[in-house]
Design an enzyme around this catalytic site. Structure first.
Site, PDB file in Angstrom:
ATOM      1  N   LYS A   1       0.857  -1.187   0.000  1.00 48.34           N
ATOM      2  CA  LYS A   1       0.000   0.000   0.000  1.00 48.34           C
ATOM      3  C   LYS A   1       0.885   1.226   0.000  1.00 48.34           C
ATOM      4  CE  LYS A   1      -4.474   0.999   0.201  1.00 48.34           C
ATOM      5  NZ  LYS A   1      -5.608   0.168  -0.283  1.00 48.34           N
TER       6      LYS A   1
HETATM    7  P1  NAD Z   1     -13.060   7.660  -2.852  1.00 45.26           P
HETATM    8  O1  NAD Z   1     -12.069   8.706  -2.487  1.00 45.26           O
HETATM    9  O2  NAD Z   1     -13.439   7.483  -4.286  1.00 45.26           O
HETATM   10  O3  NAD Z   1     -14.432   7.895  -2.033  1.00 45.26           O
HETATM   11  C1  NAD Z   1     -14.477   8.011  -0.649  1.00 45.26           C
HETATM   12  C2  NAD Z   1     -15.901   8.440  -0.252  1.00 45.26           C
HETATM   13  O4  NAD Z   1     -16.023   8.459   1.167  1.00 45.26           O
HETATM   14  C3  NAD Z   1     -16.273   9.841  -0.724  1.00 45.26           C
HETATM   15  O5  NAD Z   1     -17.649   9.862  -1.087  1.00 45.26           O
HETATM   16  C4  NAD Z   1     -16.063  10.688   0.534  1.00 45.26           C
HETATM   17  O6  NAD Z   1     -16.834  11.884   0.518  1.00 45.26           O
HETATM   18  C5  NAD Z   1     -16.534   9.718   1.575  1.00 45.26           C
HETATM   19  N1  NAD Z   1     -16.035  10.006   2.915  1.00 45.26           N
HETATM   20  C6  NAD Z   1     -14.791  10.360   3.290  1.00 45.26           C
HETATM   21  N2  NAD Z   1     -14.740  10.541   4.612  1.00 45.26           N
HETATM   22  C7  NAD Z   1     -15.986  10.262   5.087  1.00 45.26           C
HETATM   23  C8  NAD Z   1     -16.576  10.247   6.361  1.00 45.26           C
HETATM   24  N3  NAD Z   1     -15.844  10.559   7.456  1.00 45.26           N
HETATM   25  N4  NAD Z   1     -17.876   9.904   6.477  1.00 45.26           N
HETATM   26  C9  NAD Z   1     -18.594   9.570   5.387  1.00 45.26           C
HETATM   27  N5  NAD Z   1     -18.094   9.565   4.153  1.00 45.26           N
HETATM   28  C10 NAD Z   1     -16.800   9.915   4.004  1.00 45.26           C
HETATM   29  O7  NAD Z   1     -12.492   6.303  -2.234  1.00 45.26           O
HETATM   30  P2  NAD Z   1     -12.867   4.820  -2.657  1.00 45.26           P
HETATM   31  O8  NAD Z   1     -11.876   4.360  -3.664  1.00 45.26           O
HETATM   32  O9  NAD Z   1     -14.322   4.715  -2.941  1.00 45.26           O
HETATM   33  O10 NAD Z   1     -12.501   4.052  -1.312  1.00 45.26           O
HETATM   34  C11 NAD Z   1     -13.416   3.953  -0.223  1.00 45.26           C
HETATM   35  C12 NAD Z   1     -12.966   2.830   0.699  1.00 45.26           C
HETATM   36  O11 NAD Z   1     -12.945   1.602  -0.047  1.00 45.26           O
HETATM   37  C13 NAD Z   1     -11.549   2.973   1.274  1.00 45.26           C
HETATM   38  O12 NAD Z   1     -11.518   2.369   2.547  1.00 45.26           O
HETATM   39  C14 NAD Z   1     -10.708   2.161   0.311  1.00 45.26           C
HETATM   40  O13 NAD Z   1      -9.491   1.727   0.900  1.00 45.26           O
HETATM   41  C15 NAD Z   1     -11.650   1.011   0.057  1.00 45.26           C
HETATM   42  N6  NAD Z   1     -11.369   0.244  -1.167  1.00 45.26           N
HETATM   43  C16 NAD Z   1     -11.302   0.862  -2.380  1.00 45.26           C
HETATM   44  C17 NAD Z   1     -11.070   0.091  -3.517  1.00 45.26           C
HETATM   45  C18 NAD Z   1     -11.061   0.695  -4.903  1.00 45.26           C
HETATM   46  O14 NAD Z   1     -11.012  -0.086  -5.879  1.00 45.26           O
HETATM   47  N7  NAD Z   1     -11.146   2.007  -5.058  1.00 45.26           N
HETATM   48  C19 NAD Z   1     -10.891  -1.292  -3.406  1.00 45.26           C
HETATM   49  C20 NAD Z   1     -10.977  -1.892  -2.150  1.00 45.26           C
HETATM   50  C21 NAD Z   1     -11.228  -1.111  -1.042  1.00 45.26           C
END
Ligand code: NAD
Length: 435
Positions: A125
């Site tokens: 990561k």
């Molecule tokens: P992103 O940046 O696209 O979206 C994050 C979202 O969470 C946004 O809508 C933001 O406004 C919201 N957010 C942030 N802080 C918040 C809070 N305190 N309360 C409520 N909402 C909040 O990120 P993403 O890629 O969608 O990732 C989200 C989660 O999923 C992370 O934990 C990431 O590690 C995990 N994840 C992502 C992927 C991927 O393919 N992108 C894969 C596996 C896991």
């Protein structure tokens, strides 16, 4: 930005008072989960330490010359937790609270996740402590290229392969790929996944994490004889993962009654019009202000009386207190680490089934693997091939985890961790210890 820098004086953004200090508990959560799996597996302390300790870490300074000429300094990290089953694999996160402990936890979870869905990868990561919303596209491009060049000795298609995570996207991956390739002298698409299609991305990667969440939810509901079309769903976080998950749940007949992002949330008990909401978010940058629903706080969303709750935003939102208010029957973890150790204990005591992050959100890394295979073969698969292979991987991984959980009387989290940890330890055992 929280401080006024002197011209040409780097500003230390890690020292910013705005940076949340909650991430050592994320690492505590990851360590606690590993300790549970190690106890089930009966490994000795030496094996436990090898599994708990990152193989390699790098901490880099990332100076940025801003558009107005000012210089600011960010801290960047890349952690390879384990590379025994193949190259490190894991996302790149841009968020103000990123620190080495958070990146260590996320890298460890990637190791187990790749083991659970049986990919030939270890776990890695990376992250930069930056709030991307405070910077222009040109500034983010310079930050990304400088970070990439600083960690260049550690990454590569055979050593460590990045993908998007919070605060980064396919454009970020295109910049990483270009920076790496220009420095090597030829195009190397397999150094990252989650790229735009035009430069070797895979069909289906953008929605893969979310599609995988829906596949495992359907599998978990199916075990209880509940059709997906009969359930209500609340999704916290409306970014890359949460927004597509909401759209796919709705397209498959579930009723998405609530969503939120960092600015606030929405509720409509009759079901949100998710395609229209996506258009609203594309136009305004937030779910807030959407006319087809009532406002809702993030705290209230977690306690809604729904069937399925999908935390898809940040770590640690389901702690002992918030877990006590959860009324959903299933919690399907879209985010990494949304439930603390105490939150897990409370949810289990209340009979809530938790489908853990390392299984539930593994769809992204599965299709990242497909993208890497396609890039290495320079042969592209159809959308349908990818969708079918993803569904097969996710449902069979769910089946393996669920069968072990039933056989050994474990939670789905402990069963998933046992599978991921055992596959990693098996690679250690067979390879032997050098020298
Ligand atoms: P992103 O940046 O696209 O979206 C994050 C979202 O969470 C946004 O809508 C933001 O406004 C919201 N957010 C942030 N802080 C918040 C809070 N305190 N309360 C409520 N909402 C909040 O990120 P993403 O890629 O969608 O990732 C989200 C989660 O999923 C992370 O934990 C990431 O590690 C995990 N994840 C992502 C992927 C991927 O393919 N992108 C894969 C596996 C896991």
């Amino acid at each position: 930005m929280t401080s006024t820098p002197l011209p040409d004086t780097p500003v230390d953004h890690l020292a910013s008072p705005a940076a949340p200090a909650r991430t050592s508990s994320t690492l505590d959560t990851a360590h606690g989960q590993l300790a549970s799996a190690v106890a089930v597996l009966g490994y000795d302390e030496g094996q436990h330490q090898m599994l708990a300790t990152p193989r390699r870490e790098i901490h880099v300074a990332v100076p940025l010359r801003r558009d107005d000429g000012e210089t600011v300094l960010f801290h960047g990290f890349r952690v390879q937790h384990n590379i025994s089953r193949g190259p490190g694999k894991g996302g790149l996160r841009y968020a103000p609270g990123v620190d080495i402990d958070e990146v260590r936890a996320l890298a460890m979870w990637m190791t187990w996740k790749c083991g659970i869905v049986d990919l030939p990868y270890g776990g890695a990561k990376g992250g930069i402590a930056i709030d991307p919303r405070d910077y222009t596209t040109a500034e983010l491009e310079r930050v990304t290229r400088r970070y990439t060049s600083e960690i260049m000795p550690m990454i590569g298609p055979d050593t460590d392969v990045m993908a998007p995570d919070m605060g980064t996207d396919e454009q970020t991956m295109a910049w990483v790929m270009d920076t790496y390739s220009v420095n090597r002298g030829y195009t190397i698409p397999a150094v990252v996944t989650g790229k735009p299609l035009a430069v070797g991305g895979s069909r289906g990667r953008g929605t893969a994490t979310s599609a995988g969440i829906v596949h495992v939810t359907a599998a978990a509901l199916g075990e209880a004889g509940v059709p997906l079309a009969d359930v209500t769903v609340a999704v916290q976080g409306f970014g890359k993962v949460g927004s597509h998950a909401a759209a796919i749940f709705a397209a498959r007949g579930a009723t998405v009654v609530a969503v939120s992002d960092q600015y606030g949330g929405l509720r409509n008990d009759a079901g949100l019009d998710v395609p229209r909401l996506l258009a609203h978010v594309a136009a305004t940058g937030s779910v807030v202000g959407f006319d087809g629903a009532d406002p809702l706080s993030n705290a209230d969303l977690l306690g809604l009386d729904v069937d399925v709750l999908v935390p898809a935003a940040v770590e640690g939102v389901l702690d002992g207190d918030t877990a006590a208010g959860v009324r959903a029957r299933w919690v399907v973890e879209g985010a990494n680490g949304p439930t603390t150790t105490e939150g897990d204990r409370v949810l289990a005591a209340r009979g809530v089934t938790v489908v853990p992050d390392v299984l539930a959100n593994a769809g992204g890394v599965v299709v990242s693997y497909f993208e890497w295979v396609q890039a290495n073969q320079t042969y592209w698969w159809s959308e349908q091939e990818i969708a079918d292979r993803l569904e097969h991987r996710m449902t069979s991984a769910y089946g393996d985890v669920s069968a072990l959980a039933k056989r050994e009387g474990l939670s789905l989290r402990d069963a998933a961790l046992v599978i991921g940890v055992q596959r990693t330890a098996e690679a250690h055992r067979i390879r032997g210890l050098y020298p």
